[in-house]
Design a protein around this motif. Structure first.
Motif, mmCIF file in Angstrom:
data_model
loop_
_atom_site.group_PDB
_atom_site.id
_atom_site.type_symbol
_atom_site.label_atom_id
_atom_site.label_comp_id
_atom_site.label_asym_id
_atom_site.label_seq_id
_atom_site.Cartn_x
_atom_site.Cartn_y
_atom_site.Cartn_z
ATOM 1 N N CYS A 237 108.074 -33.183 -5.961
ATOM 2 C CA CYS A 237 108.009 -34.667 -5.764
ATOM 3 C C CYS A 237 106.968 -34.790 -7.182
ATOM 4 O O CYS A 237 106.384 -33.985 -7.490
ATOM 5 C CB CYS A 237 107.433 -34.877 -5.013
ATOM 6 S SG CYS A 237 106.304 -36.749 -5.255
ATOM 7 N N CYS B 65 103.591 -36.068 -5.864
ATOM 8 C CA CYS B 65 102.447 -35.072 -5.905
ATOM 9 C C CYS B 65 102.275 -33.487 -4.995
ATOM 10 O O CYS B 65 101.670 -33.128 -4.486
ATOM 11 C CB CYS B 65 102.468 -35.838 -3.844
ATOM 12 S SG CYS B 65 103.648 -35.671 -2.623
ATOM 13 N N CYS C 105 108.767 -37.998 -4.168
ATOM 14 C CA CYS C 105 109.907 -38.261 -2.593
ATOM 15 C C CYS C 105 109.734 -38.975 -1.856
ATOM 16 O O CYS C 105 109.187 -40.542 -2.745
ATOM 17 C CB CYS C 105 108.709 -37.337 -1.719
ATOM 18 S SG CYS C 105 106.315 -37.959 -1.455
ATOM 19 N N CYS D 18 105.783 -41.149 -1.660
ATOM 20 C CA CYS D 18 105.363 -41.792 -2.666
ATOM 21 C C CYS D 18 106.286 -42.896 -3.757
ATOM 22 O O CYS D 18 105.474 -43.671 -4.599
ATOM 23 C CB CYS D 18 105.055 -40.057 -4.053
ATOM 24 S SG CYS D 18 104.221 -39.327 -3.912
HETATM 25 ZN ZN LIG Z 1 105.325 -37.426 -3.388
#
Ligand SMILES: [Zn+2]
Ligand SMILES: [Zn+2]
Ligand SMILES: [Zn+2]
Length: 562
Positions: A532, A535, A553, A556
């Protein structure tokens, strides 16, 4: 890990997969004939199915019974008789005429291929009630439609692929339940949308990407429930209308300029790891309303499915299906099948309330048939020969045992059974190969080019006036030379009317090239491991790591757009 017999890639067969193969294994006279785990990896299986599917190379032929001109997926070299839709569905021919005994001294696939070469085929693959829609393929129940493929329940639609329940949509790829959309890719429930991609519930807008519930927006990416936005900036109604009054999308030059601008805006957009919504325990790309659906693409309303592609409008307990759904259940390794059909195995074209078909090719309203082709309303047939229920239940198990010995049982028809050159099938789009590679594998290649359309004159694309209103009606008698491929193509009258009424440009590329262009606007059907962009969590995504887009992701991404 299993090793693919064709490409040597490792692939996993899980306990859940084995449960499924057991679940759909046929039971004949009380005895179960187990379907073994696949020997090819998921991609090689999909490639094999696609190599049977000629979606876009259509030829002018004559019906072998009424001699009317018809468009056909089979070229002039096809050995079997070609009948128009009406004649094929009539009693003017005997469905059992090509029927034959099973020969236990020869492989099943060889005998089936022979049968198929001698059995009359429908010129095009169509179902349901068709009104003024003679030029559609892999399609059903349409009115006033032209050159739409994988399409059902459409009206006034032209040049579409994966059109379901649409009205007045032109030049699209996966337009579902939409109206007045032009040049759109992956749009659901949209109205009056132009040049857009991955949109749901949007209307009266142009050049949107990844937007939901937007209206009166232009050149926007990743917006939710917005109105009067231009390049993602909120304007007042008056400001927006003033800006729009200066834009004329019937100008080819302007249209291309905004299309390029959208591509620029997309590069700085953050994309979600996958495209889809309303999913439960599912994993794939472009999935909508799916439960327990894994490794599938472009599917909608599925439950317990894996390795499915373009299965929409409902399906349950399915593995390895390419097209189309409409309540298909309990089926494995099939293509172009559905419409309330049940328990189809290794079948191409199991249509309209068909059930318990194995190794069949194009069947309508038929039950309990094995190795049959081009039949309707039949049951207990083998290689198109009629048997009693008792004879059928005695003979089919013996054929299965024979196929097991030859390594055929549990495999879809081998590439060599396909009537089409590999290059003329959808396999070439998703798994491109050179002529040499194809021939080296012992598969077919087809160099035949049909003659160019007969027209008064051919005009080069760049000679066309920039604006649609400056193009005379005469254009309908001419052909336009595709700016990309040089191939001449013609416009049809309702299409020209659509461009004029909607203020859109005249195309300068052939329908096939436009289809390819839209195809390339979509991600490949392949997952890469990535992290991602925010994160750093591990994600699986169809955005390869070397692409410029930022990929997040789901969690997020949702924080970013809402
Ligand atoms: Zn993420
Ligand atoms: Zn493989
Ligand atoms: Zn006919």
């Amino acid at each position: 890990m299993n090793t693919c017999k064709q490409c040597n890639a490792g692939f996993e067969v899980t306990d859940k997969d084995r449960e499924f193969y057991d679940r759909v294994s046929p039971v004949i006279a009380g005895k179960k004939y187990s379907i073994p785990a696949p020997t090819l990896c998921p991609d090689c299986r999909q490639q094999r199915r696609l190599s049977f599917c000629n979606e876009r190379f259509l030829y002018q032929r004559e019906c072998g019974l009424c001699q009317q001109r018809t468009l056909s997926q089979f070229g002039p070299d096809a050995p079997q008789p070609i009948y128009c839709r009406e004649c094929w569905h009539s009693d003017k021919w005997d469905q059992h005429e090509s029927g034959r005994d099973f020969d236990f001294s020869r492989p099943f696939f060889e005998q089936f291929a022979e049968l198929r070469r001698q059995t009359p085929s429908q010129a095009l693959d169509t179902q349901g009630t068709l009104i003024n829609s003679d030029y559609i393929h892999y399609a059903g129940s349409c009115k006033n439609c032209y050159l739409i493929m994988h399409a059902d329940f459409c009206e006034d639609c032209y040049y579409g692929y994966g059109f379901k329940k649409d009205k007045s949509c032109v030049d699209g790829f996966y337009n579902i339940k939409s109206e007045l959309c032009y040049d759109c890719v992956d749009v659901h429930n949209c109205f009056g949308l132009t040049g857009s991609q991955d949109c749901v519930n949007c209307s009266s807008s142009a050049f949107l990407r990844d937007c939901i519930g937007c209206k009166n927006c232009f050149l926007c990416v990743g917006l939710r429930e917005k109105e009067y936005c231009f390049e993602n900036k909120q304007l007042s109604k008056e400001e927006y209308e003033k800006k729009m009054s200066e834009i004329d999308l019937s100008s080819h030059e302007q249209y291309q300029k905004y299309r390029k601008r959208l591509e620029e805006l997309e590069r700085s957009h953050t994309f979600k790891e996958y495209t889809g919504h309303n999913l439960e325990d599912s994993y794939g790309d472009h999935l909508v309303n799916c439960r327990n659906t894994e490794y599938s693409f472009d599917c909608e309303d599925l439950e317990h499915a894996k390795f499915c592609y373009q299965v929409v409008l409902g399906g349950k307990n399915l593995y390895d299906i390419y097209q189309y759904g409409s309540n298909l259940q309990e089926s494995y390794e099939c293509l172009i099948s559905g419409e309330n059909s049940f328990h189809l195995l290794f079948t191409f074209g199991g249509h309209v309330s068909s059930s318990d078909l194995s190794y069949c090719w194009y069947m309508e309203r038929s039950k309990n048939c094995f190795g049959c082709t081009n039949m309707f309303q039949k049951s207990y047939c083998i290689l198109n020969k009629q048997y009693t229920k008792e004879e059928y239940e005695e003979l089919v198990p013996r054929i299965i045992e024979h196929m097991k010995k030859g390594g055929e049982w549990g495999e879809f028809f081998s590439h060599t059974v396909s009537p089409f050159g590999y290059n003329k099938t959808t396999a070439q789009m998703y798994y491109p190969m050179t002529k040499e590679e194809v021939l080296a594998k012992g598969w077919k290649w087809d160099d035949y080019e049909p003659p160019a359309p007969q027209v008064e004159k051919v005009i080069k694309a760049e000679q066309l006036p920039d604006k649609t209103n400056d193009i005379p009606d005469d254009i309908l008698n001419w052909a336009i030379r595709c700016e990309e491929t040089d191939k001449p193509f013609k416009l049809i009258h309702p299409e020209l009317k659509f461009y004029r009424e909607q203020g859109l440009p005249i195309p300068r590329r052939s329908p096939d090239q436009r289809h390819l262009d839209r195809f390339h606007r979509r991600n490949p059907r392949k997952f890469w491991d990535r992290n991602c962009g925010k994160c750093q969590k591990d994600i699986k995504t169809t955005y390869s790591p070397d692409r410029p887009e930022v990929v997040y992701c789901e969690q997020c991404y949702l924080k970013e757009v809402y």
